[in-house]
Design a protein around this motif. Structure first.
Motif, PDB file in Angstrom:
ATOM      1  N   LEU A  28      28.448  45.479  21.640  1.00  0.00           N
ATOM      2  CA  LEU A  28      30.054  45.970  22.079  1.00  0.00           C
ATOM      3  C   LEU A  28      30.225  47.537  21.602  1.00  0.00           C
ATOM      4  O   LEU A  28      31.078  48.012  22.315  1.00  0.00           O
ATOM      5  CB  LEU A  28      30.987  45.137  21.334  1.00  0.00           C
ATOM      6  N   GLY A  29      29.438  47.933  20.730  1.00  0.00           N
ATOM      7  CA  GLY A  29      29.594  49.344  20.369  1.00  0.00           C
ATOM      8  C   GLY A  29      29.152  50.263  21.338  1.00  0.00           C
ATOM      9  O   GLY A  29      29.467  51.358  21.470  1.00  0.00           O
ATOM     10  N   LEU A  30      28.333  49.681  22.236  1.00  0.00           N
ATOM     11  CA  LEU A  30      27.987  50.514  23.416  1.00  0.00           C
ATOM     12  C   LEU A  30      28.932  50.884  24.339  1.00  0.00           C
ATOM     13  O   LEU A  30      28.833  51.866  25.146  1.00  0.00           O
ATOM     14  CB  LEU A  30      26.689  49.983  24.125  1.00  0.00           C
ATOM     15  N   LEU A  31      29.954  49.932  24.379  1.00  0.00           N
ATOM     16  CA  LEU A  31      30.925  49.860  25.415  1.00  0.00           C
ATOM     17  C   LEU A  31      32.341  50.386  24.922  1.00  0.00           C
ATOM     18  O   LEU A  31      33.368  50.194  25.544  1.00  0.00           O
ATOM     19  CB  LEU A  31      31.229  48.518  25.925  1.00  0.00           C
ATOM     20  N   ARG A  32      32.158  50.914  23.631  1.00  0.00           N
ATOM     21  CA  ARG A  32      33.558  51.155  22.836  1.00  0.00           C
ATOM     22  C   ARG A  32      34.450  52.189  23.420  1.00  0.00           C
ATOM     23  O   ARG A  32      35.728  52.194  23.228  1.00  0.00           O
ATOM     24  CB  ARG A  32      33.310  51.399  21.449  1.00  0.00           C
ATOM     25  N   GLY A  33      34.020  52.959  24.229  1.00  0.00           N
ATOM     26  CA  GLY A  33      34.561  53.609  25.054  1.00  0.00           C
ATOM     27  C   GLY A  33      35.550  53.099  26.183  1.00  0.00           C
ATOM     28  O   GLY A  33      36.754  53.607  26.815  1.00  0.00           O
ATOM     29  N   ASP A  34      35.079  51.911  26.684  1.00  0.00           N
ATOM     30  CA  ASP A  34      35.862  51.226  27.653  1.00  0.00           C
ATOM     31  C   ASP A  34      36.185  49.791  27.118  1.00  0.00           C
ATOM     32  O   ASP A  34      37.196  49.177  27.927  1.00  0.00           O
ATOM     33  CB  ASP A  34      34.695  50.693  28.797  1.00  0.00           C
ATOM     34  N   LEU A  35      36.353  49.679  25.709  1.00  0.00           N
ATOM     35  CA  LEU A  35      36.907  48.364  25.241  1.00  0.00           C
ATOM     36  C   LEU A  35      37.599  48.701  24.214  1.00  0.00           C
ATOM     37  O   LEU A  35      37.305  49.498  23.372  1.00  0.00           O
ATOM     38  CB  LEU A  35      35.448  47.339  24.855  1.00  0.00           C
ATOM     39  N   SER A  36      38.615  48.080  23.878  1.00  0.00           N
ATOM     40  CA  SER A  36      39.720  48.033  22.947  1.00  0.00           C
ATOM     41  C   SER A  36      39.092  47.292  21.765  1.00  0.00           C
ATOM     42  O   SER A  36      38.173  46.244  21.902  1.00  0.00           O
ATOM     43  CB  SER A  36      41.063  47.567  23.583  1.00  0.00           C
ATOM     44  N   ALA A  37      39.679  47.778  20.713  1.00  0.00           N
ATOM     45  CA  ALA A  37      39.151  47.225  19.393  1.00  0.00           C
ATOM     46  C   ALA A  37      39.506  45.706  19.350  1.00  0.00           C
ATOM     47  O   ALA A  37      38.685  44.896  18.729  1.00  0.00           O
ATOM     48  CB  ALA A  37      39.469  48.093  18.072  1.00  0.00           C
ATOM     49  N   SER A  38      40.797  45.386  19.821  1.00  0.00           N
ATOM     50  CA  SER A  38      40.999  43.889  19.840  1.00  0.00           C
ATOM     51  C   SER A  38      40.413  43.063  20.736  1.00  0.00           C
ATOM     52  O   SER A  38      39.873  41.999  20.209  1.00  0.00           O
ATOM     53  CB  SER A  38      42.442  43.976  20.019  1.00  0.00           C
ATOM     54  N   ALA A  39      40.089  43.541  21.705  1.00  0.00           N
ATOM     55  CA  ALA A  39      39.293  42.909  22.825  1.00  0.00           C
ATOM     56  C   ALA A  39      37.689  42.614  22.251  1.00  0.00           C
ATOM     57  O   ALA A  39      37.422  41.575  22.197  1.00  0.00           O
ATOM     58  CB  ALA A  39      39.164  43.684  24.169  1.00  0.00           C
ATOM     59  N   ALA A  40      37.370  43.635  21.534  1.00  0.00           N
ATOM     60  CA  ALA A  40      35.836  43.493  20.901  1.00  0.00           C
ATOM     61  C   ALA A  40      35.960  42.373  19.762  1.00  0.00           C
ATOM     62  O   ALA A  40      35.036  41.604  19.742  1.00  0.00           O
ATOM     63  CB  ALA A  40      35.543  44.818  20.446  1.00  0.00           C
ATOM     64  N   ALA A  41      37.108  42.478  18.791  1.00  0.00           N
ATOM     65  CA  ALA A  41      37.312  41.479  17.893  1.00  0.00           C
ATOM     66  C   ALA A  41      37.049  40.120  18.489  1.00  0.00           C
ATOM     67  O   ALA A  41      36.703  39.156  17.968  1.00  0.00           O
ATOM     68  CB  ALA A  41      38.377  41.777  17.179  1.00  0.00           C
ATOM     69  N   VAL A  42      37.942  39.914  19.511  1.00  0.00           N
ATOM     70  CA  VAL A  42      37.888  38.654  20.132  1.00  0.00           C
ATOM     71  C   VAL A  42      36.762  38.259  20.808  1.00  0.00           C
ATOM     72  O   VAL A  42      36.234  36.659  20.565  1.00  0.00           O
ATOM     73  CB  VAL A  42      38.930  38.432  21.643  1.00  0.00           C
ATOM     74  N   VAL A  43      35.803  38.836  21.066  1.00  0.00           N
ATOM     75  CA  VAL A  43      34.454  38.692  21.735  1.00  0.00           C
ATOM     76  C   VAL A  43      33.521  38.175  20.443  1.00  0.00           C
ATOM     77  O   VAL A  43      32.788  37.237  20.457  1.00  0.00           O
ATOM     78  CB  VAL A  43      33.843  39.786  22.494  1.00  0.00           C
ATOM     79  N   ILE A  44      33.736  39.078  19.312  1.00  0.00           N
ATOM     80  CA  ILE A  44      32.891  38.857  18.025  1.00  0.00           C
ATOM     81  C   ILE A  44      33.178  37.422  17.705  1.00  0.00           C
ATOM     82  O   ILE A  44      32.446  36.833  16.964  1.00  0.00           O
ATOM     83  CB  ILE A  44      33.220  39.828  17.016  1.00  0.00           C
ATOM     84  N   VAL A  45      34.537  36.887  17.663  1.00  0.00           N
ATOM     85  CA  VAL A  45      34.848  35.648  17.017  1.00  0.00           C
ATOM     86  C   VAL A  45      33.896  34.213  17.962  1.00  0.00           C
ATOM     87  O   VAL A  45      33.592  33.414  17.200  1.00  0.00           O
ATOM     88  CB  VAL A  45      36.314  35.161  17.413  1.00  0.00           C
ATOM     89  N   ILE A  46      33.608  34.659  19.034  1.00  0.00           N
ATOM     90  CA  ILE A  46      32.792  33.716  19.742  1.00  0.00           C
ATOM     91  C   ILE A  46      31.426  33.345  19.014  1.00  0.00           C
ATOM     92  O   ILE A  46      31.369  31.871  18.626  1.00  0.00           O
ATOM     93  CB  ILE A  46      32.531  34.190  21.137  1.00  0.00           C
ATOM     94  N   PRO A  47      30.494  34.174  18.489  1.00  0.00           N
ATOM     95  CA  PRO A  47      29.499  33.619  17.831  1.00  0.00           C
ATOM     96  C   PRO A  47      29.888  32.933  16.574  1.00  0.00           C
ATOM     97  O   PRO A  47      29.168  32.194  15.881  1.00  0.00           O
ATOM     98  CB  PRO A  47      28.441  34.679  17.584  1.00  0.00           C
ATOM     99  N   ILE A  48      30.918  33.524  15.895  1.00  0.00           N
ATOM    100  CA  ILE A  48      31.478  32.947  14.471  1.00  0.00           C
ATOM    101  C   ILE A  48      31.916  31.636  14.872  1.00  0.00           C
ATOM    102  O   ILE A  48      31.443  30.516  14.071  1.00  0.00           O
ATOM    103  CB  ILE A  48      32.720  33.664  14.063  1.00  0.00           C
TER     104      ILE A  48
END
Length: 249
Positions: A28-48
């Motif tokens: 997700l860090g590779l896409l941080r210019g196109d992705l909001s921090a909140s959206a990235a956090a939601v995606v990270i919740v999935i493997p958790i």
């Protein structure tokens, strides 16, 4: 609570619980210019959530910590650093950690409820099996079947039907599923059933004790729950259908 396929593979599940959230955060860090921090956090919740779903508390906790750390390192400024400059990013990282921990506890609660429901179904199946037994003139079939059912429910070495009144120093299981010695409750859920002797479930008919089911758990510590002990008492009480009353001395 850990069991089943995942319980046998904790040495694989726990490292993956750390690596996968970190890998997701790095991608997700590779896409941080196109992705909001909140959206990235939601995606990270999935493997958790996936780690928590294994039923291993440590896997869920490690995944939550790794997810929060990965979010901080790869997705908050200054990037590739453990520092966080913006207060909103701090709040989001903390929220991600708390959500991960909460999801873990909810998943564990679900596993416990599922296991309890499965145990209750076993109890019901055992009771139905006892009710379906054909009449036996010898009176041996029902006690034998109850011994097998109680042994299965409590996961002990064996159960024996013994006619007559238990001796005065016998450890007894009361109708509420409490294990007592001379009236004092024993902490079997913590310490297990006694391994240096037997425990008995007395069976009464018409106010008189007609016998007891002797529980033997000598090979290992067995820690039955109150529900399991109550189920064993209920199973034991079925024996009065066929066993003749024996007068107490």
């Amino acid at each position: 609570m850990t069991g089943g396929w995942f319980g046998a593979r904790r040495g694989v599940v726990r490292p993956l619980a750390v690596l996968v959230p970190l890998l997701v955060a790095a991608l997700l860090g590779l896409l941080r210019g196109d992705l909001s921090a909140s959206a990235a956090a939601v995606v990270i919740v999935i493997p958790i959530v996936a780690a928590a779903a294994t039923g291993d508390r440590w896997a869920g906790v490690l995944a939550a910590l790794a997810g929060a750390a990965g979010f901080d390192y790869f997705l908050t400024a200054p990037y590739l650093s453990a520092s966080i400059n913006r207060p909103e990013d701090v709040q989001l990282a903390v929220a991600l950690l708390l959500v991960g921990l909460a999801v873990t506890e909810l998943a564990l609660w679900g596993h416990r409820q599922s296991a309890a429901a499965a145990r209750r179904q076993v109890y019901l199946d055992d009771l139905v099996g006892l009710l379906d037994l054909p009449a036996d003139p010898s009176g041996r079939a029902l006690p034998t079947a109850i011994c097998a059912a109680v042994t299965s429910v409590l996961r002990i070495d064996r159960t024996e039907w013994v006619e007559g009144v238990p001796p005065p120093d016998e450890v007894l299981v009361d109708p509420e599923g409490v294990v007592r010695l001379h009236g004092r409750a024993l902490p079997v859920q913590l310490e297990g059933l006694p391994t240096d002797g037997s425990v008995s479930i007395p069976v009464a008919r018409g106010g008189r004790v007609v016998g007891r089911f002797r529980l033997v758990a000598a090979s290992r510590a067995v820690r039955p729950s109150r529900d399991e002990l109550r189920a064993a008492v209920l199973l034991a009480s079925s024996v009065v259908r066929e066993v003749p009353a024996t007068p107490t001395p």
